[in-house]
Design an enzyme around this catalytic site. Structure first.
Site, PDB file in Angstrom:
ATOM      1  N   CYS A 133       1.357  -1.375   0.036  1.00 61.70           N
ATOM      2  CA  CYS A 133       0.193   0.209  -0.281  1.00 61.70           C
ATOM      3  C   CYS A 133       0.929   1.317   0.046  1.00 61.70           C
ATOM      4  CB  CYS A 133      -0.590   0.036   0.983  1.00 61.70           C
ATOM      5  SG  CYS A 133      -1.514   1.411   1.245  1.00 61.70           S
ATOM      6  N   CYS A 136      -0.092   3.769   1.941  1.00 59.05           N
ATOM      7  CA  CYS A 136      -0.082   3.885   3.391  1.00 59.05           C
ATOM      8  C   CYS A 136       1.075   4.782   3.759  1.00 59.05           C
ATOM      9  CB  CYS A 136      -0.917   1.854   4.129  1.00 59.05           C
ATOM     10  SG  CYS A 136      -1.796   1.907   3.619  1.00 59.05           S
ATOM     11  N   ASP A 137       1.760   4.002   3.339  1.00 60.14           N
ATOM     12  CA  ASP A 137       3.249   3.708   3.747  1.00 60.14           C
ATOM     13  C   ASP A 137       4.654   4.850   2.885  1.00 60.14           C
ATOM     14  OD1 ASP A 137       2.739   1.572   5.585  1.00 60.14           O
ATOM     15  OD2 ASP A 137       3.124  -0.656   4.323  1.00 60.14           O
TER      16      ASP A 137
END
Length: 305
Positions: A133, A136-137
């Site tokens: 992701c 997300c990261d």
């Protein structure tokens, strides 16, 4: 075991649905086969969930959500549901051990699982440089080199997205042309920070406490080369965890559940929330919103029946 509402899955969508249903005094049982949190619990650090200005461990956020839901009286049962069946005017959740829960309505919050290639280092370094992701990261890789594996829409879009943070994005694709739509391809190919490695596949992710490099191999001549990356993002597919109830509801060709804006499925009394349903963005925050909406909709369905 009998209840009015059963929720299948204790990720952020399921836990939120459970909390809202319990607060509304709807008799509810949440069924989870493993630890609470789903993919959220498998994420090392979460820094884009509202209300937490400092990054929080995914497992800690999951535990907080679980504790909050239980505070309102949500009952959580550990079981591996193998099949959901129609039972009279309601439904029955049947576990691997043949135990069952009967209910009048179900919220499916079973999530989705990223397809894994299984190359050395992928599982060992998950959450420590290996990610599924970029949203997300991505911010964790500022001024670093990263690799993206895949050639479809998601892979190419996320490669472009990662250029906001990374100094260089290596796009690894096993063919000599991308599968993404032309508009997305053009954007990536014009981006100076994106380097495409055509006709290559990843064979090894190197590192100890974190990712330190990626070895890729040419599918044409077998030649290998090392990339000095600190992050590897996999976009080779996502599988919805809908196998045990897929025959009851409408899905897209991949098996993601089709819902309306109230989270209602094609069959009355069935709702879906979070990553398992057809949606544009799969994030903790969107799963939470889905869960709240599904619980509200299920509550009104039960009141009318």
């Amino acid at each position: 075991m009998r209840t009015e509402l059963a929720i299948l899955g204790a990720g952020p969508a399921g836990l939120t649905a459970g909390m809202y249903a319990a607060r509304a005094r709807v008799p509810t049982i949440l069924v989870e086969r493993g630890m609470a949190g789903g993919q959220m619990a498998a994420t090392e650090l979460v820094d884009n969930y509202p209300g937490f200005p400092e990054p929080i461990f995914g497992v800690d956020l999951a535990q907080k959500m679980e504790a909050q839901a239980q505070k309102f009286g949500l009952k959580i049962v550990r079981a591996d549901v193998s099949r959901v069946a129609i039972a009279g005017s309601g439904y029955e959740l049947i576990s691997e051990s043949e135990e069952s829960i009967s209910c009048s309505a179900v919220i499916f919050a079973t999530g989705a699982s990223p397809v894994k290639l299984g190359i050395p280092g992928e599982l060992e370094l998950a959450g420590r440089g290996v990610s599924y992701c970029a949203v997300c990261d991505g911010p964790f890789f500022r001024d670093s080199e990263v690799a993206v594996i895949g050639g479809g829409d998601s892979a190419v879009e996320e490669a472009v997205y990662l250029t906001r943070f990374a100094s260089r994005v290596h796009l690894i694709h096993r063919r000599d042309e991308l599968r993404a739509v032309k508009e997305i391809q053009e954007k990536a190919l014009k981006e100076p920070k994106v380097t495409v490695h055509w006709s290559h596949v990843p064979v090894l992710i190197e590192g100890g406490m974190g990712v330190e490099g990626l070895r890729i191999r040419s599918v044409k001549d077998g030649a290998e080369k090392e990339l000095g990356v600190s992050g590897v993002f996999f976009y080779v597919g996502l599988t919805p965890n809908s196998q045990c109830f897929r025959e009851l509801v409408d899905t897209d060709p991949q098996g993601f559940v089709v819902t309306d804006e109230t989270m209602a499925c094609s069959r009355p009394g069935l709702f879906a929330a979070g990553d398992v349903r057809v949606k544009q963005l799969r994030q903790i925050s969107t799963a939470v919103g889905d869960g709240a909406t599904a619980a509200y909709s299920a509550q009104h369905y039960l009141e009318g029946h």
